[in-house]
Design a protein around this motif. Structure first.
Motif, short mmCIF file in Angstrom:
data_model
loop_
_atom_site.label_atom_id
_atom_site.label_comp_id
_atom_site.label_asym_id
_atom_site.label_seq_id
_atom_site.Cartn_x
_atom_site.Cartn_y
_atom_site.Cartn_z
N THR A 49 5.39 3.77 -5.19
CA THR A 49 3.96 3.56 -4.95
C THR A 49 3.34 2.91 -6.17
OG1 THR A 49 3.88 5.54 -3.56
CG2 THR A 49 1.79 4.68 -4.34
N TRP A 50 2.60 1.82 -5.94
CA TRP A 50 1.91 1.12 -7.03
C TRP A 50 0.42 1.13 -6.75
CZ3 TRP A 50 -1.26 -3.18 -6.72
CH2 TRP A 50 -1.58 -3.80 -7.93
N ARG A 51 -0.38 1.44 -7.75
CA ARG A 51 -1.84 1.51 -7.59
C ARG A 51 -2.53 0.77 -8.73
NH1 ARG A 51 -0.49 6.86 -7.00
NH2 ARG A 51 -1.53 7.39 -8.97
N SER A 56 -3.52 -0.70 -3.52
CA SER A 56 -2.33 0.17 -3.58
C SER A 56 -1.33 -0.30 -2.53
CB SER A 56 -2.69 1.63 -3.35
OG SER A 56 -3.15 1.83 -2.02
N SER A 71 0.71 -1.05 2.97
CA SER A 71 -0.53 -1.05 2.19
C SER A 71 -1.62 -0.38 3.00
CB SER A 71 -0.94 -2.49 1.85
OG SER A 71 -2.28 -2.54 1.41
N CYS A 137 -1.48 -8.70 -5.18
CA CYS A 137 -1.31 -7.58 -6.10
C CYS A 137 -0.54 -7.99 -7.36
CB CYS A 137 -0.59 -6.43 -5.40
SG CYS A 137 -1.55 -5.66 -4.08
#
Length: 299
Positions: A49-51, A56, A71, A137
């Motif tokens: 998980t990337w925020r 995110s 997403s 992103c």
């Protein structure tokens, strides 16, 4: 017994998670690009998980390769893409959103069920939307990442199947004029030095970057090797993300250019301050009231 053994041989191997060598957490300035590079090098398998502020995404990885992503904004982005393609109008968009809430379904499933387009066309648009989200992103520096061992790809949207290095190069080719490139490289006066003995074969500007000695700028390397400056920009960004190049000096030319005053505006402002308003309007010494009105309206 023989049939069981045959079936075991034909079945795909069970996917097993592989965590990063060290915890992820807060990311460096390379952000999502750096995260993808690290996961590829460490052959991570699982869910990451990337925020970053309001953005995110969930990356589904297998053996370091990105297989699919999800997403929180995916349904919104997909519907906006369908609207842009002319598949639906604004009234139909409202109807699709209502059906999504009532059925607890995704945008793709509602579009397919209502016969807006074929399943193949919707799947293709979903993949293109996922790639656009990834690019958007990737332009953001930093962020926070967390690893999860789950290997369930079914609810995610598949992306183009390519190796990590090729994916990063493709992303960097689209980011050479982005804010991320300016933040990491700064400009064509940046001075790189080679950190790895071998750069990827398909890296843009590879020959010129192989000559990076910590003394010449990107512009000088491009000029001396006859390489397009755009190629050396994207190649430098990709090599920087992959950890194969370091910058002994971050450039400032792009930053200076972005802060350079608009010369046309400055000239107009100077003319206005001079008090000769007819010159500003482009009128000769002899003029009529009608000519003044027309010149003013044109301006």
């Amino acid at each position: 017994s023989n049939l069981s053994q045959l079936g075991q041989q034909l079945m795909p191997p069970e996917l097993k998670p592989r965590a990063p060598v060290s915890p992820l957490g807060q990311l460096h300035a390379t952000g999502l690009l750096g995260l993808l590079a690290r996961c590829g090098q460490e052959r991570v398998s699982g869910r990451v998980t990337w925020r970053h502020d309001s953005e995110s995404i969930i990356l589904h990885l297998h053996d370091g390769r990105l297989k699919a992503l999800d997403s929180a904004l995916f349904d919104y982005d997909l519907l906006q893409a369908a609207l842009a393609q002319g598949w639906i109008d604004t009234q139909e968009l409202t109807g699709v959103e209502h059906l999504m809430q009532r059925r607890h379904s995704s945008a793709a499933s509602v579009l397919a069920r209502e016969g807006i387009k074929s399943s193949d066309a919707i799947q293709q648009l979903a993949q293109e939307t996922a790639e656009r989200i990834l690019l958007r992103c990737s332009n953001l520096p930093g962020g926070y990442a967390q690893f999860h061992p789950e290997m369930d790809f079914e609810q995610a949207v598949a992306v183009s199947q390519t190796d990590t290095t090729s994916r990063l190069i493709t992303l960097c080719e689209s980011l050479v004029e982005s804010s991320l490139w300016t933040a990491l490289v700064g400009g064509d006066d940046a001075i790189p030095t080679l950190h790895s003995a071998a750069l990827p074969q398909h890296l843009p500007g590879r020959e010129a970057l192989h000559a990076a000695d910590g003394a010449r700028s990107l512009l000088e390397l491009a000029t001396s090797h006859g390489v397009a400056i755009r190629d050396i920009r994207s190649g430098c960004l990709a090599a920087l993300v992959l950890g194969q190049i370091e910058l002994t000096k971050v450039g400032v030319s792009s930053i200076q250019h972005s802060h350079r005053p608009d010369q046309t505006f400055e000239r107009a402002l100077k003319q206005i301050r001079s008090g000769n308003y007819f010159t500003v309007l482009g009128l000769p010494e002899a003029h009529s009231a009608a000519e003044v009105h027309r010149a003013f309206a044109a301006r």
